[in-house]
Scaffold this motif. Structure first.
Motif, PDB file in Angstrom:
ATOM      1  N   THR A  52       0.729  -1.085  -0.017  1.00 31.49           N
ATOM      2  CA  THR A  52       0.055  -0.160  -0.014  1.00 31.49           C
ATOM      3  C   THR A  52       0.977   1.306  -0.031  1.00 31.49           C
ATOM      4  OG1 THR A  52      -0.237   0.018   2.305  1.00 31.49           O
ATOM      5  CG2 THR A  52      -1.809  -1.175   1.244  1.00 31.49           C
ATOM      6  N   THR A  53       0.250   2.365  -0.514  1.00 34.86           N
ATOM      7  CA  THR A  53       0.962   3.675  -0.655  1.00 34.86           C
ATOM      8  C   THR A  53       0.080   4.586   0.455  1.00 34.86           C
ATOM      9  OG1 THR A  53       1.990   3.173  -2.556  1.00 34.86           O
ATOM     10  CG2 THR A  53       1.632   5.617  -1.697  1.00 34.86           C
ATOM     11  N   GLU A  54       0.529   5.529   1.244  1.00 32.17           N
ATOM     12  CA  GLU A  54      -0.247   6.462   1.859  1.00 32.17           C
ATOM     13  C   GLU A  54       0.194   7.690   1.092  1.00 32.17           C
ATOM     14  OE1 GLU A  54      -0.046   8.037   6.374  1.00 32.17           O
ATOM     15  OE2 GLU A  54       1.875   8.357   5.444  1.00 32.17           O
ATOM     16  N   VAL A  55      -1.154   8.208   0.918  1.00 29.34           N
ATOM     17  CA  VAL A  55      -1.016   9.545  -0.052  1.00 29.34           C
ATOM     18  C   VAL A  55      -1.917  10.831   0.987  1.00 29.34           C
ATOM     19  CG1 VAL A  55      -2.088  10.603  -2.034  1.00 29.34           C
ATOM     20  CG2 VAL A  55      -1.684   8.286  -2.047  1.00 29.34           C
ATOM     21  N   VAL A  56      -1.130  12.018   1.081  1.00 33.50           N
ATOM     22  CA  VAL A  56      -1.647  12.894   1.757  1.00 33.50           C
ATOM     23  C   VAL A  56      -1.745  14.236   0.834  1.00 33.50           C
ATOM     24  CG1 VAL A  56      -1.219  14.477   3.826  1.00 33.50           C
ATOM     25  CG2 VAL A  56      -0.356  12.343   3.825  1.00 33.50           C
ATOM     26  N   VAL A  57      -2.765  14.765   0.719  1.00 34.35           N
ATOM     27  CA  VAL A  57      -3.076  15.876   0.034  1.00 34.35           C
ATOM     28  C   VAL A  57      -3.056  17.272   0.831  1.00 34.35           C
ATOM     29  CG1 VAL A  57      -4.766  17.201  -1.425  1.00 34.35           C
ATOM     30  CG2 VAL A  57      -4.448  14.609  -1.856  1.00 34.35           C
ATOM     31  N   VAL A  58      -2.091  18.217   0.581  1.00 32.11           N
ATOM     32  CA  VAL A  58      -1.858  19.191   1.515  1.00 32.11           C
ATOM     33  C   VAL A  58      -2.094  20.443   0.635  1.00 32.11           C
ATOM     34  CG1 VAL A  58      -0.329  18.049   3.135  1.00 32.11           C
ATOM     35  CG2 VAL A  58       0.717  18.992   1.161  1.00 32.11           C
ATOM     36  N   SER A  59      -2.345  21.473   1.326  1.00 38.24           N
ATOM     37  CA  SER A  59      -2.550  22.751   0.706  1.00 38.24           C
ATOM     38  C   SER A  59      -2.556  23.828   1.919  1.00 38.24           C
ATOM     39  CB  SER A  59      -4.153  22.884   0.062  1.00 38.24           C
ATOM     40  OG  SER A  59      -4.938  22.592   0.996  1.00 38.24           O
ATOM     41  N   VAL A  60      -2.042  24.924   1.468  1.00 37.29           N
ATOM     42  CA  VAL A  60      -1.816  25.979   2.469  1.00 37.29           C
ATOM     43  C   VAL A  60      -2.886  27.147   1.912  1.00 37.29           C
ATOM     44  CG1 VAL A  60      -0.165  27.895   3.313  1.00 37.29           C
ATOM     45  CG2 VAL A  60       0.403  25.592   2.722  1.00 37.29           C
ATOM     46  N   TRP A  61      -3.502  27.585   2.875  1.00 28.47           N
ATOM     47  CA  TRP A  61      -4.450  28.733   2.632  1.00 28.47           C
ATOM     48  C   TRP A  61      -4.275  30.154   3.465  1.00 28.47           C
ATOM     49  CZ3 TRP A  61      -8.704  27.377  -0.776  1.00 28.47           C
ATOM     50  CH2 TRP A  61      -8.700  26.236  -1.069  1.00 28.47           C
ATOM     51  N   ASP A  62      -4.851  31.204   3.011  1.00 22.03           N
ATOM     52  CA  ASP A  62      -4.329  32.466   3.707  1.00 22.03           C
ATOM     53  C   ASP A  62      -5.282  32.411   5.041  1.00 22.03           C
ATOM     54  OD1 ASP A  62      -7.048  32.744   2.618  1.00 22.03           O
ATOM     55  OD2 ASP A  62      -6.256  34.509   1.420  1.00 22.03           O
ATOM     56  N   SER A  63      -6.778  31.651   5.081  1.00 23.21           N
ATOM     57  CA  SER A  63      -7.181  31.738   6.049  1.00 23.21           C
ATOM     58  C   SER A  63      -8.408  30.394   6.141  1.00 23.21           C
ATOM     59  CB  SER A  63      -8.220  33.107   6.131  1.00 23.21           C
ATOM     60  OG  SER A  63      -9.083  32.980   4.950  1.00 23.21           O
TER      61      SER A  63
END
Length: 119
Positions: A52-63
């Motif tokens: 298996t492969t772990e996938v993390v979707v990350v994003s940086v937001w202003d608020s």
């Protein structure tokens, strides 16, 4: 609260990694990067050596407000394309949000995560 990191984790069979990466690049990451208030977005992959492969979707937001405008209600619910549900080995039930304590953290992230200026 200042900048916010949004993260969601799911697991796939390792042989789907390339397909998953291509799909995320062509759809999910493009939508995130186009959203007002989004500063960065990327998918992280980690082979667990068990098929298996772990996938993390990350994003940086202003608020958090920008996240709520993008995600709707509830803003902690992950959005999964219906055709992709069957490909997931497992998934976290909700999206996590973290306050970023360093106001300059975005500048330290990889350049390929950059979202072009939208204004």
């Amino acid at each position: 609260m200042g900048k916010v990191l949004r993260a969601w984790t799911f697991w796939i069979r390792a042989e789907l990694r390339g397909e998953c990466s291509d799909h995320l690049d062509a759809t999910v990451l493009q939508r995130l990067r186009a959203a007002k208030g989004n500063q960065r977005a990327a998918a992280l992959f980690r082979d667990l050596n068990d098929g298996t492969t772990e996938v993390v979707v990350v994003s940086v937001w202003d608020s958090m407000e920008s996240i709520r405008l993008y995600a709707g209600d509830p803003h902690t619910a992950p959005t999964i394309d219906p055709g992709d549900v069957r490909k997931l080995f497992d998934r976290e039930p909700s999206v996590r949000h973290y306050a970023l304590s360093d106001p300059h953290v975005v500048a330290t992230l990889p350049a390929e995560w950059t979202v072009p200026d939208k204004d």
